[in-house]
Design a protein around this motif. Sequence first.
Motif, mmCIF file in Angstrom:
data_model
loop_
_atom_site.group_PDB
_atom_site.id
_atom_site.type_symbol
_atom_site.label_atom_id
_atom_site.label_comp_id
_atom_site.label_asym_id
_atom_site.label_seq_id
_atom_site.Cartn_x
_atom_site.Cartn_y
_atom_site.Cartn_z
ATOM 1 N N MET A 114 0.853 -1.203 0.000
ATOM 2 C CA MET A 114 0.000 0.000 0.000
ATOM 3 C C MET A 114 0.884 1.247 0.000
ATOM 4 N N GLU A 115 0.572 2.184 -0.887
ATOM 5 C CA GLU A 115 1.366 3.411 -0.952
ATOM 6 C C GLU A 115 0.999 4.337 0.197
ATOM 7 N N ASN A 116 2.015 5.022 0.715
ATOM 8 C CA ASN A 116 1.761 5.998 1.763
ATOM 9 C C ASN A 116 1.032 7.204 1.180
ATOM 10 N N LYS A 117 0.122 7.755 1.962
ATOM 11 C CA LYS A 117 -0.714 8.868 1.494
ATOM 12 C C LYS A 117 0.042 10.193 1.623
ATOM 13 N N LEU A 118 0.152 10.921 0.512
ATOM 14 C CA LEU A 118 0.769 12.247 0.525
ATOM 15 C C LEU A 118 -0.192 13.232 1.175
ATOM 16 N N VAL A 119 0.260 13.880 2.244
ATOM 17 C CA VAL A 119 -0.614 14.826 2.955
ATOM 18 C C VAL A 119 -0.169 16.273 2.809
ATOM 19 N N TYR A 120 1.100 16.484 2.411
ATOM 20 C CA TYR A 120 1.587 17.865 2.275
ATOM 21 C C TYR A 120 2.796 17.897 1.357
ATOM 22 N N THR A 121 2.768 18.835 0.427
ATOM 23 C CA THR A 121 3.914 19.048 -0.458
ATOM 24 C C THR A 121 4.590 20.350 -0.059
ATOM 25 N N GLY A 122 5.802 20.240 0.497
ATOM 26 C CA GLY A 122 6.526 21.419 0.945
ATOM 27 C C GLY A 122 7.593 21.834 -0.046
ATOM 28 N N LYS A 123 8.262 22.950 0.264
ATOM 29 C CA LYS A 123 9.305 23.462 -0.631
ATOM 30 C C LYS A 123 10.510 22.530 -0.669
ATOM 31 N N THR A 124 10.880 21.996 0.481
ATOM 32 C CA THR A 124 12.091 21.159 0.552
ATOM 33 C C THR A 124 11.818 19.743 1.046
ATOM 34 N N LYS A 125 10.549 19.467 1.463
ATOM 35 C CA LYS A 125 10.175 18.135 1.934
ATOM 36 C C LYS A 125 8.714 17.849 1.590
ATOM 37 N N ASN A 126 8.419 16.573 1.307
ATOM 38 C CA ASN A 126 7.043 16.117 1.207
ATOM 39 C C ASN A 126 6.710 15.293 2.439
ATOM 40 N N VAL A 127 5.436 15.315 2.847
ATOM 41 C CA VAL A 127 5.006 14.614 4.059
ATOM 42 C C VAL A 127 3.968 13.557 3.693
ATOM 43 N N TYR A 128 4.204 12.330 4.171
ATOM 44 C CA TYR A 128 3.301 11.211 3.904
ATOM 45 C C TYR A 128 2.778 10.643 5.217
ATOM 46 N N GLU A 129 1.539 10.143 5.180
ATOM 47 C CA GLU A 129 0.953 9.494 6.351
ATOM 48 C C GLU A 129 1.292 8.012 6.316
ATOM 49 N N LEU A 130 1.751 7.467 7.440
ATOM 50 C CA LEU A 130 2.111 6.058 7.532
ATOM 51 C C LEU A 130 0.974 5.255 8.181
ATOM 52 N N PRO A 131 0.866 3.965 7.864
ATOM 53 C CA PRO A 131 -0.197 3.123 8.440
ATOM 54 C C PRO A 131 -0.172 3.059 9.968
ATOM 55 N N ASN A 132 1.019 3.255 10.577
ATOM 56 C CA ASN A 132 1.121 3.162 12.039
ATOM 57 C C ASN A 132 0.737 4.452 12.765
ATOM 58 N N GLY A 133 0.290 5.460 12.002
ATOM 59 C CA GLY A 133 -0.114 6.721 12.622
ATOM 60 C C GLY A 133 0.977 7.774 12.639
ATOM 61 N N ASN A 134 2.209 7.377 12.342
ATOM 62 C CA ASN A 134 3.307 8.343 12.236
ATOM 63 C C ASN A 134 3.339 8.953 10.846
ATOM 64 N N TYR A 135 4.323 9.817 10.610
ATOM 65 C CA TYR A 135 4.453 10.465 9.302
ATOM 66 C C TYR A 135 5.861 10.236 8.743
ATOM 67 N N LEU A 136 5.960 10.340 7.439
ATOM 68 C CA LEU A 136 7.236 10.159 6.754
ATOM 69 C C LEU A 136 7.593 11.451 6.035
ATOM 70 N N LEU A 137 8.766 11.997 6.327
ATOM 71 C CA LEU A 137 9.261 13.184 5.634
ATOM 72 C C LEU A 137 10.223 12.738 4.546
ATOM 73 N N LYS A 138 9.949 13.152 3.324
ATOM 74 C CA LYS A 138 10.819 12.850 2.193
ATOM 75 C C LYS A 138 11.604 14.110 1.855
ATOM 76 N N PHE A 139 12.923 14.081 2.100
ATOM 77 C CA PHE A 139 13.768 15.244 1.851
ATOM 78 C C PHE A 139 14.057 15.354 0.354
ATOM 79 N N LYS A 140 13.951 16.571 -0.165
ATOM 80 C CA LYS A 140 14.162 16.812 -1.601
ATOM 81 C C LYS A 140 15.464 17.582 -1.828
ATOM 82 N N ASP A 141 15.915 17.591 -3.066
ATOM 83 C CA ASP A 141 17.117 18.347 -3.425
ATOM 84 C C ASP A 141 16.787 19.775 -3.834
ATOM 85 N N ASP A 142 15.504 20.154 -3.698
ATOM 86 C CA ASP A 142 15.110 21.537 -3.968
ATOM 87 C C ASP A 142 15.491 22.403 -2.768
#
Length: 228
Positions: free
Chosen positions: A1-29
């Motif tokens: 199951m893909e993690n749900k994208l909840v926020y697109t930021g300037k330098t990071k995207n935020v995803y919701e995880l099944p366990n209730g936590n969140y995942l920050l994806k760091f970008k090169d922008d």
Amino acid sequence: MENKLVYTGKTKNVYELPNGNYLLKFKDDVTGKDGVFDPGMNEVGLTIDGVGDVNLRMSIYFFEKINAAGIRTHFVSADLANTTMEVLPAKVFGKGLEVICRYKAVGSFYRRYKDYCNEGDDLPAYVETTFKNDALGDPLVTKDGLICLGVMTAEQYDDIVDMTQKITAIVADEMKARGLDLYDIKFEYGYDADGKVMLIDEIASGNMRVYKDGEYIQPMTLSELFFA
């Protein structure tokens, strides 16, 4: 199951995880203007290969030290291969609040108060808070202002000041061990379901002003020096 994208930021995207936590994806922008990197800008100006990786590396380094010191953060774990960081859920204060700790009178502090100080004067780990609002130029707000506006309680404010000074000391000591001097640093905080304050976001070179032998070090150069 893909993690749900909840926020697109300037330098990071935020995803919701099944366990209730969140995942920050760091970008090169990175923020900047006209192709020039500027951490103070509020728009993405360019892409620098590897900046997401080095920002995550520095964040991991400091979050682990801060957690070990018994100071609450949202950091759970990180995956350098995918440039991601798992974090605890947290609510931000108001619509976003920045907390700055200053060891030296430079930048906006000096511009505001230069009638009363010299540039570079020592400051006693001075903490100030500003609302994140680009249109208003991130206005300063006092403890009483935050309380009467319902943004936080007096206890939460006192916790933030105490945590900020302790965390800044940890960062400053690590810089000093590398022959570097921390002048000021910017943090963000949130709170959990019980209202307990925790450090959130990241701890990266673009959020601090560091000097070596009296010369300001650009954030990307600082990252390279730090991990040399």
